[in-house]
Scaffold this active site. Structure first.
Site, short mmCIF file in Angstrom:
data_model
loop_
_atom_site.label_atom_id
_atom_site.label_comp_id
_atom_site.label_asym_id
_atom_site.label_seq_id
_atom_site.Cartn_x
_atom_site.Cartn_y
_atom_site.Cartn_z
N GLU A 108 -30.29 16.35 15.26
CA GLU A 108 -31.27 15.50 14.57
C GLU A 108 -30.78 15.17 13.18
O GLU A 108 -30.18 16.01 12.52
CB GLU A 108 -32.62 16.27 14.50
CG GLU A 108 -33.71 15.51 13.79
CD GLU A 108 -35.05 16.27 13.79
OE1 GLU A 108 -35.37 16.97 14.79
OE2 GLU A 108 -35.77 16.16 12.79
N ASP A 110 -32.33 13.28 9.62
CA ASP A 110 -33.62 12.84 9.10
C ASP A 110 -33.60 12.15 7.75
O ASP A 110 -32.97 12.64 6.81
CB ASP A 110 -34.53 14.07 8.87
CG ASP A 110 -34.74 14.91 10.09
OD1 ASP A 110 -34.97 14.35 11.16
OD2 ASP A 110 -34.69 16.16 9.96
N GLU A 112 -36.94 11.57 5.48
CA GLU A 112 -38.38 11.77 5.40
C GLU A 112 -38.82 11.43 3.98
O GLU A 112 -38.22 11.89 3.01
CB GLU A 112 -38.77 13.21 5.74
CG GLU A 112 -38.43 13.57 7.18
CD GLU A 112 -39.02 14.90 7.60
OE1 GLU A 112 -39.87 14.91 8.50
OE2 GLU A 112 -38.65 15.94 7.01
#
Ligand SMILES: *[C@@H]1O[C@H](CO)[C@@H](O)[C@H](O)[C@H]1NC(C)=O
Length: 292
Positions: A108, A110, A112
């Site tokens: 993953e 990310d 954010e």
């Protein structure tokens, strides 16, 4: 996908067969969202404009919302333009990330965006999981107001590294150190996800500032989702490359000028780096931190 006119080129990397088709008929942005993504959470809180160019996700007291790309990708240059929640966005978390199906060994990467009260800065929180191992947070302030306009956030992901770009400026570069026995995300296709959710136990000033629900709904806007990427299809990968492309992103490392820009961002806007958090890692920071 678009139609193709020339013979596929075959290249092989890490034993995986990659079918590269070019020229690529650039899709019109009009089909940007309706053909490329599915809504997966809070349908009532997501809205697509008439042309399918823009998609907005909202968070209210009932629900957040999210969408997911139909395709899964293995390597690519994946762009998304985002305009964040305006006004008091404290407690909200807006996301743009790529992830393989869940499980203890998932990959993953990310972006954010942690909201804030009006006039106070968002934090861009980044992380990367390889073979299930995360704990690689780096956080940044942005050098512009991310709520005033759309800005482009990019994953530049190839077999050699994954760079995080903001308006084409690299802010973080995670290199493949498999030769030193470290994991790198290069074997599990990842879907693109975007969402907005309530993270007020954590997001703003570490959870001190709560979501002000009188301001809801909180809305984040996405547009021009552009995956120049290899699409995972059964046992092979189909790579759609722009016309005239020499696979630029596929073999590309950051150029000297990019490294200078990245240095500028990291010196002036980085507010947290797991690689320097010796309190958190009393027995030594993770190995990639020492390899650069
Ligand atoms: C919110 O603003 C405060 C005060 O300026 C700042 O310390 C914090 O880093 C900002 N961002 C978030 C997401 O908490």
């Amino acid at each position: 996908m678009a139609s193709f006119t020339s013979t596929p080129k075959l290249i092989s990397i890490f034993g995986a067969l990659i079918v590269c088709l070019s020229p690529y008929i650039t899709p019109s942005f009009a089909d940007s969202f309706d053909k490329k993504v599915d809504l997966i959470w809070g349908h009532d809180n997501s809205k697509m404009d008439d042309t399918g160019t823009q998609l907005s996700l909202s968070l209210d007291t009932m629900s957040g919302s999210a969408f997911q790309s139909k395709d899964a990708y293995l390597f690519g240059r994946i762009d998304m333009q985002i305009k964040l929640v305006q006004g008091n966005s404290a407690g909200t978390v807006s996301t743009y990330y790529i992830a393989s199906p869940g499980g203890p060994l998932h990959d993953e990467v990310d972006f954010e965006f942690l909201g804030n009260i009006s006039g106070q800065p968002y934090i861009l929180h980044t992380n990367l999981f390889a073979h299930g191992q995360g704990d690689r947070e780096q956080q940044f302030y942005l050098w512009f107001d991310p709520t005033a306009d759309f800005h482009t956030y990019t994953f530049l992901w190839n077999p050699r590294h994954i760079a995080f770009l903001v308006d084409d400026i690299p802010i973080r570069d995670f290199k493949n150190h498999e030769d030193k026995g470290l994991f790198f995300p290069n074997s599990q296709p990842m879907n693109v996800y975007c969402s907005i959710w309530d993270g007020d136990g954590w997001a703003t000033r570490g959870g001190l500032v709560k979501t002000d629900w009188t301001q809801s709904p909180f809305t984040v806007h996405y547009q021009n989702f552009n995956p120049q990427a290899c699409v995972s299809q059964k046992a092979s990968l189909v790579c759609n490359l722009p016309e005239g492309s020499d696979y630029t992103w596929f073999g590309q490392m950051l150029a000297e000028t990019d490294l200078e820009k990245m240095k500028w961002v990291r010196e002036n806007y980085m507010i947290y780096d797991y690689c320097t958090d010796v309190k958190r890692f009393p027995n030594g920071v993770p190995p990639e931190c020492l390899l650069g």
